[in-house]
Design an enzyme around this catalytic site. Structure first.
Site, PDB file in Angstrom:
ATOM      1  N   GLN A  27     -11.542  -2.818  -9.445  1.00 13.10           N
ATOM      2  CA  GLN A  27     -10.842  -4.082  -9.163  1.00 13.10           C
ATOM      3  C   GLN A  27     -11.605  -4.964  -8.177  1.00 13.10           C
ATOM      4  O   GLN A  27     -11.576  -6.185  -8.272  1.00 13.10           O
ATOM      5  CB  GLN A  27      -9.431  -3.784  -8.620  1.00 13.10           C
ATOM      6  CG  GLN A  27      -8.572  -5.018  -8.389  1.00 13.10           C
ATOM      7  CD  GLN A  27      -7.283  -4.690  -7.617  1.00 13.10           C
ATOM      8  OE1 GLN A  27      -7.022  -3.531  -7.280  1.00 13.10           O
ATOM      9  NE2 GLN A  27      -6.497  -5.700  -7.343  1.00 13.10           N
ATOM     10  N   TYR A  54     -11.950   8.629 -10.297  1.00 14.51           N
ATOM     11  CA  TYR A  54     -11.642   7.221 -10.033  1.00 14.51           C
ATOM     12  C   TYR A  54     -12.789   6.323 -10.505  1.00 14.51           C
ATOM     13  O   TYR A  54     -13.951   6.547 -10.156  1.00 14.51           O
ATOM     14  CB  TYR A  54     -11.374   6.963  -8.542  1.00 14.51           C
ATOM     15  CG  TYR A  54     -10.111   7.607  -7.991  1.00 14.51           C
ATOM     16  CD1 TYR A  54      -9.143   8.175  -8.830  1.00 14.51           C
ATOM     17  CD2 TYR A  54      -9.870   7.638  -6.626  1.00 14.51           C
ATOM     18  CE1 TYR A  54      -7.994   8.765  -8.314  1.00 14.51           C
ATOM     19  CE2 TYR A  54      -8.721   8.220  -6.102  1.00 14.51           C
ATOM     20  CZ  TYR A  54      -7.784   8.787  -6.962  1.00 14.51           C
ATOM     21  OH  TYR A  54      -6.657   9.370  -6.446  1.00 14.51           O
ATOM     22  N   SER A 151      -2.619  18.462  -5.710  1.00 17.03           N
ATOM     23  CA  SER A 151      -1.936  17.181  -5.888  1.00 17.03           C
ATOM     24  C   SER A 151      -0.944  17.278  -7.032  1.00 17.03           C
ATOM     25  O   SER A 151      -1.312  17.706  -8.139  1.00 17.03           O
ATOM     26  CB  SER A 151      -2.964  16.088  -6.178  1.00 17.03           C
ATOM     27  OG  SER A 151      -2.315  14.864  -6.404  1.00 17.03           O
ATOM     28  N   SER A 205       0.481   6.223  -2.935  1.00 14.31           N
ATOM     29  CA  SER A 205       1.301   5.053  -3.297  1.00 14.31           C
ATOM     30  C   SER A 205       2.531   4.895  -2.401  1.00 14.31           C
ATOM     31  O   SER A 205       3.664   4.737  -2.887  1.00 14.31           O
ATOM     32  CB  SER A 205       1.708   5.084  -4.778  1.00 14.31           C
ATOM     33  OG  SER A 205       0.585   4.927  -5.611  1.00 14.31           O
ATOM     34  N   LYS A 215       6.024  -8.633  -2.608  1.00 13.56           N
ATOM     35  CA  LYS A 215       5.351  -9.800  -3.217  1.00 13.56           C
ATOM     36  C   LYS A 215       5.683  -9.994  -4.699  1.00 13.56           C
ATOM     37  O   LYS A 215       5.329 -11.011  -5.275  1.00 13.56           O
ATOM     38  CB  LYS A 215       3.839  -9.705  -3.022  1.00 13.56           C
ATOM     39  CG  LYS A 215       3.136  -8.632  -3.825  1.00 13.56           C
ATOM     40  CD  LYS A 215       1.647  -8.663  -3.493  1.00 13.56           C
ATOM     41  CE  LYS A 215       0.914  -7.509  -4.103  1.00 13.56           C
ATOM     42  NZ  LYS A 215      -0.464  -7.455  -3.644  1.00 13.56           N
ATOM     43  N   ARG A 227      -2.347  -6.184  -8.195  1.00 14.74           N
ATOM     44  CA  ARG A 227      -2.677  -5.039  -9.045  1.00 14.74           C
ATOM     45  C   ARG A 227      -1.991  -5.122 -10.408  1.00 14.74           C
ATOM     46  O   ARG A 227      -2.557  -4.744 -11.423  1.00 14.74           O
ATOM     47  CB  ARG A 227      -2.295  -3.731  -8.355  1.00 14.74           C
ATOM     48  CG  ARG A 227      -2.658  -2.529  -9.198  1.00 14.74           C
ATOM     49  CD  ARG A 227      -2.390  -1.220  -8.520  1.00 14.74           C
ATOM     50  NE  ARG A 227      -3.226  -1.017  -7.351  1.00 14.74           N
ATOM     51  CZ  ARG A 227      -3.204   0.077  -6.590  1.00 14.74           C
ATOM     52  NH1 ARG A 227      -2.366   1.055  -6.908  1.00 14.74           N
ATOM     53  NH2 ARG A 227      -3.978   0.204  -5.538  1.00 14.74           N
ATOM     54  N   GLY A 287      -3.824   1.865  -0.193  1.00 11.91           N
ATOM     55  CA  GLY A 287      -4.852   1.221  -0.996  1.00 11.91           C
ATOM     56  C   GLY A 287      -4.960  -0.203  -0.490  1.00 11.91           C
ATOM     57  O   GLY A 287      -4.012  -0.721   0.102  1.00 11.91           O
TER      58      GLY A 287
HETATM   59  P1  NDP Z   1      -0.205   1.664  -2.191  1.00  8.38           P
HETATM   60  O1  NDP Z   1       1.169   1.994  -2.660  1.00  8.38           O
HETATM   61  O2  NDP Z   1      -0.432   1.501  -0.724  1.00  8.38           O
HETATM   62  O3  NDP Z   1      -0.664   0.357  -2.964  1.00  8.38           O
HETATM   63  C1  NDP Z   1      -1.831  -0.300  -2.577  1.00  8.38           C
HETATM   64  C2  NDP Z   1      -1.918  -1.670  -3.208  1.00  8.38           C
HETATM   65  O4  NDP Z   1      -0.817  -2.480  -2.768  1.00  8.38           O
HETATM   66  C3  NDP Z   1      -3.164  -2.398  -2.742  1.00  8.38           C
HETATM   67  O5  NDP Z   1      -4.308  -2.040  -3.462  1.00  8.38           O
HETATM   68  C4  NDP Z   1      -2.755  -3.846  -2.906  1.00  8.38           C
HETATM   69  O6  NDP Z   1      -2.857  -4.179  -4.286  1.00  8.38           O
HETATM   70  C5  NDP Z   1      -1.282  -3.806  -2.483  1.00  8.38           C
HETATM   71  N1  NDP Z   1      -1.154  -4.044  -1.038  1.00  8.38           N
HETATM   72  C6  NDP Z   1      -1.601  -3.233  -0.028  1.00  8.38           C
HETATM   73  N2  NDP Z   1      -1.326  -3.779   1.176  1.00  8.38           N
HETATM   74  C7  NDP Z   1      -0.691  -4.944   0.926  1.00  8.38           C
HETATM   75  C8  NDP Z   1      -0.168  -5.944   1.780  1.00  8.38           C
HETATM   76  N3  NDP Z   1      -0.238  -5.836   3.089  1.00  8.38           N
HETATM   77  N4  NDP Z   1       0.423  -7.014   1.177  1.00  8.38           N
HETATM   78  C9  NDP Z   1       0.504  -7.118  -0.162  1.00  8.38           C
HETATM   79  N5  NDP Z   1      -0.001  -6.207  -1.016  1.00  8.38           N
HETATM   80  C10 NDP Z   1      -0.581  -5.114  -0.479  1.00  8.38           C
HETATM   81  O7  NDP Z   1      -1.216   2.816  -2.603  1.00  8.38           O
HETATM   82  P2  NDP Z   1      -2.085   3.119  -3.926  1.00  8.38           P
HETATM   83  O8  NDP Z   1      -1.240   3.088  -5.129  1.00  8.38           O
HETATM   84  O9  NDP Z   1      -3.296   2.269  -3.895  1.00  8.38           O
HETATM   85  O10 NDP Z   1      -2.489   4.607  -3.613  1.00  8.38           O
HETATM   86  C11 NDP Z   1      -3.207   4.880  -2.409  1.00  8.38           C
HETATM   87  C12 NDP Z   1      -4.192   5.972  -2.621  1.00  8.38           C
HETATM   88  O11 NDP Z   1      -3.523   7.180  -2.965  1.00  8.38           O
HETATM   89  C13 NDP Z   1      -5.220   5.782  -3.746  1.00  8.38           C
HETATM   90  O12 NDP Z   1      -6.272   4.935  -3.399  1.00  8.38           O
HETATM   91  C14 NDP Z   1      -5.672   7.189  -3.947  1.00  8.38           C
HETATM   92  O13 NDP Z   1      -6.617   7.539  -2.954  1.00  8.38           O
HETATM   93  C15 NDP Z   1      -4.382   7.993  -3.760  1.00  8.38           C
HETATM   94  N6  NDP Z   1      -3.730   8.283  -5.045  1.00  8.38           N
HETATM   95  C16 NDP Z   1      -3.658   9.594  -5.424  1.00  8.38           C
HETATM   96  C17 NDP Z   1      -3.107   9.954  -6.615  1.00  8.38           C
HETATM   97  C18 NDP Z   1      -3.063  11.391  -7.003  1.00  8.38           C
HETATM   98  O14 NDP Z   1      -2.761  11.692  -8.158  1.00  8.38           O
HETATM   99  N7  NDP Z   1      -3.380  12.290  -6.127  1.00  8.38           N
HETATM  100  C19 NDP Z   1      -2.554   8.936  -7.556  1.00  8.38           C
HETATM  101  C20 NDP Z   1      -2.638   7.588  -7.034  1.00  8.38           C
HETATM  102  C21 NDP Z   1      -3.194   7.293  -5.831  1.00  8.38           C
HETATM  103  P3  NDP Z   1      -3.135  -5.673  -4.820  1.00  8.38           P
HETATM  104  O15 NDP Z   1      -3.604  -6.510  -3.672  1.00  8.38           O
HETATM  105  O16 NDP Z   1      -4.185  -5.494  -5.861  1.00  8.38           O
HETATM  106  O17 NDP Z   1      -1.842  -6.105  -5.386  1.00  8.38           O
END
Ligand code: NDP
Length: 329
Positions: A27, A54, A151, A205, A215, A227, A287
Site C-alpha cells: 500500500q 506479507y 497466532s 488489528s 473515519k 485501507r 498498522g
Molecule cells: P489496525 O487495526 O491498527 O489498523 C491499521 C490501519 O488503520 C492503518 O494502516 C491505517 O489504515 C488505519 N489507521 C491507523 N491509525 C490511524 C489513525 N490515527 N487515524 C485513521 N486511520 C488510522 O491494525 P492492522 O490491521 O494494520 O494490524 C496491525 C498489525 O497486526 C499488522 O501490521 C500485522 O503486523 C499484524 N497482523 C497479524 C495478523 C495475524 O494473523 N497474526 C493478521 C493481521 C495483522 P489506512 O490509513 O490505510 O486507512
C-alpha cells in the site's frame, strides 16, 4: 512509550508494536515505510512485527532495510511462518523443512542473525505438533530464534503446544490473536489458557483495520486512500473488517466518540488504550499508512481509562462485539 513483559517471559516489549501487513511493500512506498518506522523508533517503539507472507515476502525486506543501522539489541524483531511463500508443496505449513528454510529466508530478508519472537502464523493440522515444536526448539538452540509464539491458535491447541514447549525447554511466550472492542473472542478461552501457561497476548488489528478510528461514516463512501479503498488493502479489509462496514456498527462507533473526547483522547487512541486495559495484553500491534498516524496512536501508551468509560463502551457495543470463542482462527 511504556513497556510490558511478554507473558511470564523476561522479554520486554513496547505497549505498541509497529506491524507492516498490507502497508510495506504494497500500500505504501518505501519512503513512507521508512518514515513510519522512524516515527515508531522516535516514539520509543521497540517491537516490530512482520511475516514472511506479507506482500509476498517484500514486507520483511522493506522492514529489514528500514531498520538498517539501528542497534540490534535495542529492538525486538518478530516474524512468522506458515502461509505459502511459493508454489511448491513444501513452501507452506509447519513442517520441519518449511520452518527451517522459512526461518533462514526471513533472516536474510530482515538482514539479521536472529528473530526475537518467531510465530507459527496458524495451526497446521497436517503436521504433528511434535515435529513443529522440535523444529522450533532446534532453532532456539541454534540461536536463530529467542522466543516462540503462535497466532490464532485455539485454547486447546495452545495447551498442547505449551506442554511440548515445557518438555523441550522452549520459551513459548506469545499468542498473537485479533483483539479489539469489536472482536473479543479470545476473552473466554484463549486468554485464560495463556494466563495459566504464562503466555502474553500481542494483539492484531486493535483498531479493527481503521473502523474504530471513526473515519468510516455511516452512509458515506469510504475515504479516499483508506485501507478499505486501497488496492492492496481492500481484499483483506473486505474479508476481515467488511462485516463492520454497515450503518448499525458505524453508528455505534460514532456513539463512542463523546467517550473519547471526555477521556481527552482521539478515537484511534481510545481504541488502542481499550485493548491495553487488559493486563494480559503485552502489546498492541498498530498498522500505519502515514507517520502521523504512528505519532497520534502512540499517545495511547500508559493511558488508564475510567471504569465508567469502559462500561459505557460495553453497553454501546453490546450485541455488536463478537465474543464467540469458536471464531478463533
Ligand atoms: P489496525 O487495526 O491498527 O489498523 C491499521 C490501519 O488503520 C492503518 O494502516 C491505517 O489504515 C488505519 N489507521 C491507523 N491509525 C490511524 C489513525 N490515527 N487515524 C485513521 N486511520 C488510522 O491494525 P492492522 O490491521 O494494520 O494490524 C496491525 C498489525 O497486526 C499488522 O501490521 C500485522 O503486523 C499484524 N497482523 C497479524 C495478523 C495475524 O494473523 N497474526 C493478521 C493481521 C495483522 P489506512 O490509513 O490505510 O486507512
Amino acid at each position: 512509550m511504556k513497556y510490558r513483559k511478554l507473558g511470564k517471559s523476561g522479554l520486554s516489549v513496547s505497549e505498541m508494536a509497529l506491524g507492516n501487513w498490507i502497508t510495506h511493500g504494497a500500500q505504501v512506498d518505501d519512503r513512507t515505510a521508512q518514515a513510519c518506522v522512524n516515527a515508531a523508533l522516535d516514539a520509543g517503539i521497540t517491537t516490530f512485527d512482520t511475516a514472511d507472507v506479507y506482500s509476498e515476502t517484500r514486507a520483511e525486506t522493506v522492514l529489514g532495510t528500514s531498520l538498517k543501522g539501528i542497534r540490534r539489541d535495542s529492538i525486538e524483531l518478530c516474524t512468522k511462518v506458515f502461509h505459502p511463500t511459493g508454489s511448491g508443496p513444501n513452501d507452506r505449513g509447519l513442517s520441519r523443512k518449511h520452518i527451517m528454510e522459512g526461518c533462514d529466508a526471513s533472516l536474510r530478508r530482515l538482514q539479521t542473525d536472529y528473530i526475537d519472537v518467531y510465530y507459527a502464523h496458524r495451526f497446521d493440522s497436517d503436521v504433528s505438533l511434535e515435529e513443529t515444536f522440535i523444529a522450533f526448539s532446534d532453532l532456539v538452540r541454534q540461536g536463530k530464534v529467542l522466543y516462540i509464539g503462535v497466532s490464532e491458535w485455539t485454547a486447546e491447541q495452545i495447551k498442547r503446544g505449551a506442554a511440548l514447549a515445557r518438555e523441550l525447554h522452549v520459551p513459548f511466550a506469545a499468542s498473537q490473536p485479533q483483539y479489539s472492542m469489536l472482536w473479543r473472542v479470545i476473552e473466554g478461552e484463549v486468554i485464560p489458557a495463556c494466563e495459566r501457561e504464562g503466555i502474553g497476548q500481542v494483539v492484531w488489528s486493535p483498531m479493527a483495520q481503521g473502523i474504530l478510528s471513526g473515519k468510516y461514516a455511516p452512509g458515506e463512501p469510504v475515504p479516499e486512500g483508506s485501507r478499505a479503498s486501497a488496492e492492496a488493502g481492500a481484499p483483506f479489509f473486505d474479508r476481515l473488517a467488511g462485516q463492520w462496514l454497515n450503518n448499525e456498527v458505524l453508528q455505534a462507533v460514532g456513539r463512542i466518540r463523546p467517550l473519547a473526547e471526555e477521556s481527552g483522547l482521539t478515537m484511534p487512541q481510545l481504541a488502542l488504550a481499550w485493548v491495553l486495559q487488559n493486563p494480559q495484553v503485552s502489546s498492541a500491534i498498530i498498522g500505519a499508512s502515514r507517520p502521523e498516524q504512528v505519532q497520534e496512536n502512540v499517545k495511547a501508551a500508559g493511558v488508564r481509562l475510567d471504569a465508567e468509560v469502559m462500561r459505557q463502551i460495553d453497553l454501546i457495543l453490546s450485541g455488536i462485539a463478537e465474543f464467540d470463542p469458536s471464531k478463533t482462527g
